[in-house]
Design an enzyme around this catalytic site. Structure first.
Site, PDB file in Angstrom:
ATOM      1  N   ARG A 169       0.840  -1.196   0.000  1.00 34.70           N
ATOM      2  CA  ARG A 169       0.000   0.000   0.000  1.00 34.70           C
ATOM      3  C   ARG A 169       0.875   1.245   0.000  1.00 34.70           C
ATOM      4  O   ARG A 169       1.532   1.544   0.998  1.00 34.70           O
ATOM      5  CB  ARG A 169      -0.937   0.014   1.205  1.00 34.70           C
ATOM      6  CG  ARG A 169      -1.814   1.273   1.262  1.00 34.70           C
ATOM      7  CD  ARG A 169      -3.023   1.132   2.173  1.00 34.70           C
ATOM      8  NE  ARG A 169      -2.678   1.094   3.586  1.00 34.70           N
ATOM      9  CZ  ARG A 169      -3.583   1.183   4.570  1.00 34.70           C
ATOM     10  NH1 ARG A 169      -4.875   1.297   4.279  1.00 34.70           N
ATOM     11  NH2 ARG A 169      -3.199   1.135   5.832  1.00 34.70           N
ATOM     12  N   ASP A 453      -3.790   3.209  13.728  1.00 32.01           N
ATOM     13  CA  ASP A 453      -2.970   3.855  12.711  1.00 32.01           C
ATOM     14  C   ASP A 453      -3.479   5.277  12.517  1.00 32.01           C
ATOM     15  O   ASP A 453      -4.281   5.776  13.320  1.00 32.01           O
ATOM     16  CB  ASP A 453      -2.934   3.039  11.411  1.00 32.01           C
ATOM     17  CG  ASP A 453      -4.284   2.974  10.695  1.00 32.01           C
ATOM     18  OD1 ASP A 453      -5.222   3.703  11.101  1.00 32.01           O
ATOM     19  OD2 ASP A 453      -4.388   2.203   9.726  1.00 32.01           O
TER      20      ASP A 453
END
Length: 532
Positions: A169, A453
């Site tokens: 990603r 996150d």
């Protein structure tokens, strides 16, 4: 001084990081520069279009399915390209930052079918992390990666046939990589991450029977998906990689993208692998886009908004239906719980919630789901094994029973839960703790038994911004004001291990993005200015 020659590579403007010459070769930097010169102007236009669309939403109050792309949605015949063998079975995927060498090994060995090797929300983009994230993946594919912890324990890769397939990603379109410049401008982080990874690994991955696979974050429209598709076509042609080798899974984690799922798959159809239901960023996007739309769009405490909320059910069921209609994988959301080896009671309650969540996803037709910790892999696998059996996916379940309207996707006001003082305090606690760790170079942070996150920090500060703007009254009768938020933040700072250094920076930045008069689109933009 004359302008640089068109063929000049990207310039590195950063202190030296060990082994960076293996990543930042002249050929690799030339490839990144070519991507930048060709695609950054379009990136800039699309970022400007985001702002225009947000202003339009503020005026109209409601998004809708695009009339100009109705023909794409109504055409029954098109499908995405068939999945490569390495991505046919995706029943369990584990996530984690690629910049952590131990985590790289553990994720590959975890028993999950896929590892989302994260260079985005679970990674703090220090220059060392950017370089070492690339190095760790290069080393893993060459089987030259190992790690010895301070206690003397050694970690190494298991048999190749048992390793998870890597899906990397890159950063979103809105972030720059200031340490790489071309013609005096920073390279978009998305192009830096993608370009270096693809340049160094595409051929080796093909030799291993896999390929360069990507998760695409923060996509807001099919036009942004079109840009990625053009990047893929150009990159494959430049390096002589067969067209269609790249596969991309798009995270549907913005409210605007939820209205363009079919169009996004259509733009990427020769490179598309699937769509993912990204819970936390999706909630962040709803708050951000409807932050000044009044009480009807005020969300309660973050943890009170589950995937069974009506508007979240509408989003996830539409995603499954869309994917299977077009032959793509539908990947479910994150189980962020971190098992505690010291508290079996916490484990028992949390694991039951994880099982119920994964059972729901498998029952709804998802083909796989995410976990944040290796101990959750068997839990999620059991849920999907029970439904899939020996089949690699359940794309045969077309979910033609699903009918989702625009109103259902934005029915936020249907929730019974309301904001609480405990929720406000939790938002401050999570936001401060995460930002403090991020400023120290950590992007995946264990907070209160959850792996957090950047998305959760974004929700925390965005909810506070919205609650202050809307004058929300909490369950204890207190009105949410800037003064109340500062008071709670000061208490948290006073209880921190040290009320200085990165804790003070985190406190000040959190209040800045939570209480500023003008809403800041992404907290990582001002935070990046403080990094290193």
């Amino acid at each position: 001084m004359s302008a640089p020659a068109p063929s000049s590579p990207a310039a590195v403007e950063a202190p030296y990081v060990e082994r960076q010459e293996e990543v930042l070769t002249e050929a690799a930097l030339a490839f990144v520069a070519a991507l930048h010169r060709r695609f950054t102007p379009r990136r800039d236009e699309l970022l400007a279009r985001r702002a225009e669309r947000r202003a339009e939403l503020a005026r109209t109050g409601r998004p809708d399915f695009l009339p100009e792309t109705a023909a794409v949605r109504e055409d029954p015949d098109w499908r995405v390209a068939p999945a490569p063998a390495a991505l046919e079975d995706r029943r369990v995927e584990i996530t984690g930052p690629a910049d952590d060498r131990k985590m790289t090994i553990n994720a590959l060995n975890s028993g999950a079918r896929v590892w989302l090797a994260d260079m985005e929300d679970a990674s703090s983009p220090t220059w060392r992390n950017v370089v070492h994230g690339q190095l760790n993946l290069m080393d893993a594919f060459a089987r030259r990666i190992d790690f010895t912890g301070p206690e003397g324990r050694t970690y190494a890769l298991g048999p190749a046939e048992r390793l998870a397939t890597v899906v990397m990603r890159p950063r979103g379109w809105h972030l720059d990589e200031r340490h790489l410049t071309v013609d005096g401008r920073p390279v978009p982080g998305a192009l830096a991450d993608f370009g270096l990874y693809f340049f160094h690994n595409a051929r080796r991955l093909l030799d291993l029977g896999k390929g360069p696979y990507f998760y695409l974050p923060k996509t807001e429209s099919h036009l942004e998906a079109r840009l990625w598709n053009d990047v893929f076509v150009f990159a494959q042609e430049e390096l002589g990689i067969p067209r269609g080798t790249i596969r991309a899974t798009v995270l549907i984690e913005t409210i605007t993208a939820a209205f363009e799922m079919e169009e996004i798959l259509h733009e990427l159809r020769e490179h598309a692998s699937g769509l993912n239901a990204g819970r936390w960023d999706y909630l962040f996007s709803i708050i951000k886009n409807f932050r000044d739309a009044g009480e009807a769009f005020v969300l309660p405490d973050r943890n009170a908004v589950t995937m069974t909320a009506p508007f979240m059910r509408a989003y996830t069921e539409l995603l499954v239906r869309t994917c299977h209609k077009r032959g793509a994988h539908a990947i479910g959301g994150m189980a962020a719980f971190i098992p505690s080896r010291r508290d079996p009671e916490i484990n028992e309650v949390a694991l039951e919630k994880v099982r119920a969540d994964k059972d729901r996803e498998a029952g709804d037709g998802f083909d796989g789901s995410w976990v944040a910790h290796p101990d959750l892999v068997p839990v999620a696998r059991a849920s999907f094994d029970a439904v899939l059996g020996d089949r690699p996916h359940q794309k045969h379940r077309l979910r033609e029973d699903v009918r989702v309207t625009a109103d259902q996707l934005v029915a936020v006001g249907s929730l019974e839960a309301k904001p609480t003082i405990a929720g406000l305090r939790n938002a401050v606690q999570v936001g401060l703790r995460y930002i403090e760790a991020w400023l120290r170079g950590l992007g995946a942070v264990a907070i209160f038994n959850l792996m957090e996150d950047a998305a959760t920090a974004e929700i925390s500060r965005s909810q506070i911004w919205q609650w202050v703007a809307a004058g929300v009254v909490l369950d204890n009768g207190e009105k949410v004001t800037a003064g109340l938020v500062r008071e709670v933040a000061a208490e948290e700072l006073a209880s921190a291990p040290e009320a200085s250094g990165t804790w003070r920076q985190a406190h000040d930045l959190f209040l800045r993005v939570a209480l500023s008069e003008e809403y800041v689109d992404f907290l990582t933009l001002p935070a990046y200015e403080l990094l290193e």
